[in-house]
Design a protein around this motif. Structure first.
Motif, PDB file in Angstrom:
ATOM      1  N   MET A   1       0.964  -1.152  -0.023  1.00 27.94           N
ATOM      2  CA  MET A   1      -0.099  -0.086  -0.004  1.00 27.94           C
ATOM      3  C   MET A   1       0.766   1.352   0.207  1.00 27.94           C
ATOM      4  O   MET A   1       0.688   2.211  -0.842  1.00 27.94           O
ATOM      5  N   ASN A   2       2.068   1.189   0.585  1.00 25.64           N
ATOM      6  CA  ASN A   2       2.947   2.427   0.734  1.00 25.64           C
ATOM      7  C   ASN A   2       3.431   2.686  -0.582  1.00 25.64           C
ATOM      8  O   ASN A   2       3.494   3.753  -1.004  1.00 25.64           O
ATOM      9  N   GLU A   3       3.697   1.498  -1.281  1.00 19.78           N
ATOM     10  CA  GLU A   3       4.303   1.818  -2.642  1.00 19.78           C
ATOM     11  C   GLU A   3       3.317   2.485  -3.693  1.00 19.78           C
ATOM     12  O   GLU A   3       3.513   3.524  -4.467  1.00 19.78           O
ATOM     13  N   MET A   4       1.860   2.059  -3.456  1.00 21.55           N
ATOM     14  CA  MET A   4       0.928   2.811  -4.201  1.00 21.55           C
ATOM     15  C   MET A   4       0.697   4.281  -3.697  1.00 21.55           C
ATOM     16  O   MET A   4       0.475   5.109  -4.725  1.00 21.55           O
ATOM     17  N   LEU A   5       0.759   4.390  -2.535  1.00 19.91           N
ATOM     18  CA  LEU A   5       0.476   5.898  -2.145  1.00 19.91           C
ATOM     19  C   LEU A   5       1.491   6.749  -2.422  1.00 19.91           C
ATOM     20  O   LEU A   5       1.520   8.013  -2.772  1.00 19.91           O
ATOM     21  N   SER A   6       2.760   6.295  -2.467  1.00 21.23           N
ATOM     22  CA  SER A   6       4.029   7.245  -2.650  1.00 21.23           C
ATOM     23  C   SER A   6       3.751   7.514  -4.273  1.00 21.23           C
ATOM     24  O   SER A   6       4.481   8.483  -4.559  1.00 21.23           O
ATOM     25  N   TYR A   7       3.529   6.465  -4.967  1.00 20.29           N
ATOM     26  CA  TYR A   7       3.378   6.627  -6.452  1.00 20.29           C
ATOM     27  C   TYR A   7       2.376   7.713  -6.935  1.00 20.29           C
ATOM     28  O   TYR A   7       2.668   8.672  -7.819  1.00 20.29           O
ATOM     29  N   SER A   8       1.339   8.086  -6.221  1.00 17.37           N
ATOM     30  CA  SER A   8       0.286   9.167  -6.394  1.00 17.37           C
ATOM     31  C   SER A   8      -0.168   9.818  -5.428  1.00 17.37           C
ATOM     32  O   SER A   8      -0.842   9.399  -4.252  1.00 17.37           O
ATOM     33  N   SER A   9       0.127  11.055  -5.481  1.00 15.45           N
ATOM     34  CA  SER A   9      -0.329  12.164  -4.344  1.00 15.45           C
ATOM     35  C   SER A   9      -1.820  12.203  -4.217  1.00 15.45           C
ATOM     36  O   SER A   9      -2.136  12.297  -3.044  1.00 15.45           O
ATOM     37  N   PHE A  10      -2.422  12.086  -5.301  1.00 10.46           N
ATOM     38  CA  PHE A  10      -3.871  12.041  -5.222  1.00 10.46           C
ATOM     39  C   PHE A  10      -4.553  10.881  -4.658  1.00 10.46           C
ATOM     40  O   PHE A  10      -5.307  11.206  -3.825  1.00 10.46           O
ATOM     41  N   ILE A  11      -3.891   9.819  -4.778  1.00  6.71           N
ATOM     42  CA  ILE A  11      -4.357   8.515  -4.185  1.00  6.71           C
ATOM     43  C   ILE A  11      -4.079   8.693  -2.422  1.00  6.71           C
ATOM     44  O   ILE A  11      -4.893   8.353  -1.889  1.00  6.71           O
ATOM     45  N   GLU A  12      -2.907   9.131  -2.218  1.00  4.35           N
ATOM     46  CA  GLU A  12      -2.499   9.475  -0.992  1.00  4.35           C
ATOM     47  C   GLU A  12      -3.437  10.401   0.060  1.00  4.35           C
ATOM     48  O   GLU A  12      -4.037   9.996   0.906  1.00  4.35           O
ATOM     49  N   VAL A  13      -3.813  11.613  -0.698  1.00  2.00           N
ATOM     50  CA  VAL A  13      -4.602  12.498  -0.012  1.00  2.00           C
ATOM     51  C   VAL A  13      -6.218  11.937  -0.003  1.00  2.00           C
ATOM     52  O   VAL A  13      -6.706  12.167   0.871  1.00  2.00           O
ATOM     53  N   ALA A  14      -6.652  11.162  -1.062  1.00  2.00           N
ATOM     54  CA  ALA A  14      -7.808  10.510  -1.027  1.00  2.00           C
ATOM     55  C   ALA A  14      -8.044   9.606   0.068  1.00  2.00           C
ATOM     56  O   ALA A  14      -8.995   9.810   0.818  1.00  2.00           O
ATOM     57  N   PHE A  15      -6.961   8.755   0.447  1.00  2.00           N
ATOM     58  CA  PHE A  15      -6.920   7.845   1.330  1.00  2.00           C
ATOM     59  C   PHE A  15      -6.872   8.827   2.783  1.00  2.00           C
ATOM     60  O   PHE A  15      -7.467   8.136   3.806  1.00  2.00           O
ATOM     61  N   LEU A  16      -6.125   9.765   2.815  1.00  2.00           N
ATOM     62  CA  LEU A  16      -6.294  10.671   4.125  1.00  2.00           C
ATOM     63  C   LEU A  16      -7.532  10.972   4.415  1.00  2.00           C
ATOM     64  O   LEU A  16      -7.968  10.998   5.585  1.00  2.00           O
ATOM     65  N   LEU A  17      -8.140  11.451   3.379  1.00  2.00           N
ATOM     66  CA  LEU A  17      -9.478  12.002   3.419  1.00  2.00           C
ATOM     67  C   LEU A  17     -10.507  10.995   4.156  1.00  2.00           C
ATOM     68  O   LEU A  17     -11.387  11.329   5.052  1.00  2.00           O
ATOM     69  N   ILE A  18     -10.433   9.829   3.412  1.00  2.00           N
ATOM     70  CA  ILE A  18     -11.300   8.708   3.839  1.00  2.00           C
ATOM     71  C   ILE A  18     -11.061   7.995   5.278  1.00  2.00           C
ATOM     72  O   ILE A  18     -11.949   8.261   6.156  1.00  2.00           O
ATOM     73  N   LEU A  19      -9.787   8.054   5.687  1.00  2.00           N
ATOM     74  CA  LEU A  19      -9.356   7.951   6.986  1.00  2.00           C
ATOM     75  C   LEU A  19     -10.119   8.988   7.796  1.00  2.00           C
ATOM     76  O   LEU A  19     -10.583   8.878   9.312  1.00  2.00           O
ATOM     77  N   ALA A  20      -9.923  10.356   7.562  1.00  2.00           N
ATOM     78  CA  ALA A  20     -10.330  11.541   8.488  1.00  2.00           C
ATOM     79  C   ALA A  20     -11.886  11.421   8.636  1.00  2.00           C
ATOM     80  O   ALA A  20     -12.353  11.666   9.733  1.00  2.00           O
ATOM     81  N   ALA A  21     -12.546  11.059   7.490  1.00  2.00           N
ATOM     82  CA  ALA A  21     -14.075  11.057   7.669  1.00  2.00           C
ATOM     83  C   ALA A  21     -14.539   9.794   8.589  1.00  2.00           C
ATOM     84  O   ALA A  21     -15.441   9.828   9.367  1.00  2.00           O
ATOM     85  N   GLY A  22     -13.699   8.661   8.322  1.00  2.00           N
ATOM     86  CA  GLY A  22     -14.033   7.617   9.233  1.00  2.00           C
ATOM     87  C   GLY A  22     -13.759   7.712  10.472  1.00  2.00           C
ATOM     88  O   GLY A  22     -14.504   7.791  11.531  1.00  2.00           O
ATOM     89  N   ILE A  23     -12.578   8.316  11.072  1.00  2.00           N
ATOM     90  CA  ILE A  23     -12.153   8.725  12.314  1.00  2.00           C
ATOM     91  C   ILE A  23     -13.155  10.028  12.857  1.00  2.00           C
ATOM     92  O   ILE A  23     -13.525   9.788  14.155  1.00  2.00           O
ATOM     93  N   GLY A  24     -13.432  10.852  11.973  1.00  2.00           N
ATOM     94  CA  GLY A  24     -14.354  11.795  12.299  1.00  2.00           C
ATOM     95  C   GLY A  24     -15.833  11.448  12.632  1.00  2.00           C
ATOM     96  O   GLY A  24     -16.552  11.844  13.619  1.00  2.00           O
ATOM     97  N   PHE A  25     -16.170  10.268  12.015  1.00  2.00           N
ATOM     98  CA  PHE A  25     -17.649   9.679  12.432  1.00  2.00           C
ATOM     99  C   PHE A  25     -17.411   8.897  13.869  1.00  2.00           C
ATOM    100  O   PHE A  25     -18.551   9.127  14.411  1.00  2.00           O
ATOM    101  N   LEU A  26     -16.468   8.358  14.121  1.00  2.00           N
ATOM    102  CA  LEU A  26     -16.199   7.702  15.296  1.00  2.00           C
ATOM    103  C   LEU A  26     -16.119   8.500  16.467  1.00  2.00           C
ATOM    104  O   LEU A  26     -16.750   8.607  17.511  1.00  2.00           O
ATOM    105  N   GLY A  27     -15.609   9.993  16.272  1.00  2.00           N
ATOM    106  CA  GLY A  27     -15.604  10.932  17.121  1.00  2.00           C
ATOM    107  C   GLY A  27     -16.738  11.318  17.279  1.00  2.00           C
ATOM    108  O   GLY A  27     -17.179  11.750  18.572  1.00  2.00           O
ATOM    109  N   LEU A  28     -17.672  11.752  16.304  1.00  2.00           N
ATOM    110  CA  LEU A  28     -19.008  12.097  16.506  1.00  2.00           C
ATOM    111  C   LEU A  28     -19.874  11.300  17.308  1.00  2.00           C
ATOM    112  O   LEU A  28     -20.549  11.653  18.288  1.00  2.00           O
ATOM    113  N   LEU A  29     -19.679   9.598  17.181  1.00  2.00           N
ATOM    114  CA  LEU A  29     -20.449   9.149  18.046  1.00  2.00           C
ATOM    115  C   LEU A  29     -19.973   9.022  19.482  1.00  2.00           C
ATOM    116  O   LEU A  29     -20.971   9.004  20.518  1.00  2.00           O
TER     117      LEU A  29
END
Length: 559
Positions: A1-29
């Motif tokens: 996964m690290n190789e894929m993320l380092s290859y594309s900044s777009f994929i990296e940021v997308a993954f970070l946003l998904i991670l933020a949305a998931g953790i943010g939802f848990l925080g909301l609960l």
């Protein structure tokens, strides 16, 4: 996964946003503000956990833009007129909290084994409270207009001024330390600062309002202009040595006196929250989780100081100024956490080489602990007050003059007391007074009380959840007590808040009638079971009156 993320900044940021949305939802609960979730995202995304932050330059760019936007929004709220109106209690309590927290934090830092410079940075970081969290929580509880809410807003303004001064001081120190010619560098930065401030003054006086009026015809353009203005000043600040942070602040101050500052702030708030995510991701990428673990003891001690010490300082100062223990307690809880500015301040110290990453780890952990726990403390402040009330008498004068009923209202006799002067309560007060019925209004918003008193209505500031206040009301010979207060104000359930009002009135030997507003049939049945003499249903009653008028109009027109 690290190789894929380092290859594309777009994929990296997308993954970070998904991670933020998931953790943010848990925080909301768990009823946690986004800041806590964002800090956790930064730690998880950092090298000690998933290690998915590889586009460091891009993340840092978004982080710096987020900081500039955040400080721009701080600056835009520093309107001179607003500062004049915050009142002595906010100034004295705010300054007192800043001074005593700084002093206590510094001594505590030394006692925990940190050097003097690190202790100084920690002490200043502990003085900042989170505007975003406090305003959000008080707004959700409908207490932003209450006396303790307005005093808390005053604290924030005082703290914002401290933020401005701290950033300017750090920028000045930074120039000296970088060039090695301290006296010359400080002279240069002072001259540059004076020049920029003069430009801001001229801009505010002659350009800001007419320019924003033109731009306001296209709201999207006003938004783009605001972002560009913040980025421009941040860039100028960096070029002349003041730093992006001070530049962003000055940009906000330049637009603070315009009639569109609230609109600009509201539109930029979501962008600020989005960009701050990248600040915390950038922050997390520099932290070592094992380093955080090695300073758990120190972080817990500092967190307890913020969670207990800050409210304690506020309660003492407000008690000495003549406020009731309840007001001091509710206002004090709002400063029981540190702010995102605390982390920015420490990050600036690391950039200047004054402190190590270890200190950032300590303050980050303090931020997670205090923000998480203070959120619950503010949310359940009324319940917490009930538990601690017996121990808070030492913080209240025998005669808290700031909130006592005036002799005028104690001596007068009234037919009706109306609790809650919102739109319905105010209209009802005026209608009854016009019919020759003497009315005393009560509300927890001092601005509303002042306005209605100036119009000739007898009004008092007070909180019906305070048993002592209800006992002081002129209940002798009173015929009606009418409550139009929303249930969320007391911090209790609907049933409990209504029971509290009825029970407290009976405990005060009140023998007149009680009327309470209801907005649905279920609440009406509940109120009738509680023994309320008259249930007012504003929407239903208004609909009936409107239908009668419409029916008459149709019949008169022969339709």
């Amino acid at each position: 996964m690290n190789e894929m993320l380092s290859y594309s900044s777009f994929i990296e940021v997308a993954f970070l946003l998904i991670l933020a949305a998931g953790i943010g939802f848990l925080g909301l609960l768990f009823k946690q503000p986004l800041i806590v979730s964002f800090i956790v995202v930064g730690l998880i995304a950092g090298p000690s956990a998933l290690d998915i932050v590889h586009s460091k330059e891009k993340i840092d760019f978004l982080s710096e833009l987020g900081i500039a936007t955040l400080l721009f929004l701080v600056g835009i709220k520093l309107d001179i007129k607003l500062i004049r109106s915050i009142g002595l209690v906010s100034i004295f309590t705010g300054l007192g909290q800043v001074i005593f927290t700084s002093l206590g934090g510094y001594l505590l830092g030394l006692a925990l084994g940190f050097d003097s410079i690190s202790s100084l940075y920690i002490a200043v970081a502990l003085t900042f409270s989170s505007t975003i969290i406090i305003v959000k929580l008080l707004s959700d509880k409908k207490e932003i207009d209450a006396l303790h809410g307005q005093i808390a807003l005053g604290f924030l303004i005082v703290q914002d001024i401290v933020v401005v001064l701290s950033m300017v001081i750090l920028a000045t120190i930074g120039i000296g330390s970088e060039n090695g010619e301290e006296s010359k560098s400080i002279a240069q930065v002072i001259l540059a600062c004076i020049g920029l401030v003069l430009f801001v003054a001229i801009f505010v006086r002659f350009i800001a309002t007419p320019l924003t009026q033109k731009l306001a015809n296209a709201p999207e353009l006003l938004l783009i202009f605001s972002i560009a203005f913040a980025a421009l000043f941040a860039s100028i600040g960096e070029l002349i040595g003041l730093g992006k942070e001070v530049g962003g602040l000055l940009a906000g101050i330049a637009l603070a006196s315009t009639p569109y500052r609230e609109s600009i702030a509201a539109r930029l708030a979501p962008l600020r929250d989005f960009l701050l995510l990248f600040f915390f991701i950038s922050l997390g990428s520099t932290l070592d989780l094992s380093q955080l673990g090695s300073n758990v003891y120190e972080s817990i001690i500092l967190s307890l100081f913020v969670l207990i010490g800050n409210p304690f300082i506020v309660i003492i100062i407000m008690g000495l100024m003549g406020y009731k223990k309840r007001t001091g307690f509710l206002a004090g809880l709002t400063v029981a956490q540190i702010s995102e500015f605390s982390l920015i301040f420490i990050a600036m110290g690391i950039t200047l080489g004054h402190v190590k990453n270890e200190i950032l780890g300590v303050v980050t952990l303090v931020g997670i602990i205090t923000i998480a726990l203070s959120t619950y403390m503010i949310t359940y402040s009324h319940s917490l007050y009930k538990i601690l009330e017996p121990y808070l008498y030492i913080f209240e004068k025998k005669e808290p003059k700031r909130e006592n009923l005036s002799e005028k209202h104690n001596q007068l006799k009234y037919d009706v007391i109306i609790l809650g002067l919102g739109r319905f309560g105010t209209a009802l007060s005026r209608q009854l007074r016009n019919k020759g019925i003497s009315v005393l209004g009560v509300d927890f918003n001092p601005s509303v009380v002042k306005k209605l008193n100036s119009e000739g209505l007898d009004c008092l500031y007070g909180d019906v959840a305070d048993a002592e206040f209800l006992a002081e009301l002129p209940l002798q010979g009173l015929k009606w007590v009418i409550s139009t207060i929303p249930n969320h104000h007391t911090g209790l359930s609907y049933e409990d808040s209504r029971k509290t009002i009825v029970q407290l009135l009976r405990a005060c030997s009140y023998h007149g009638s009680v009327s309470i507003v209801s907005h649905n049939s279920a609440d009406t049945l509940l109120l009738e079971k509680l023994g309320v003499h008259l249930v007012l249903e504003p929407f239903k009653d208004a609909a009936q009156q409107a239908s009668i008028k419409i029916e008459k109009s149709i019949k008169n027109n022969g339709c």
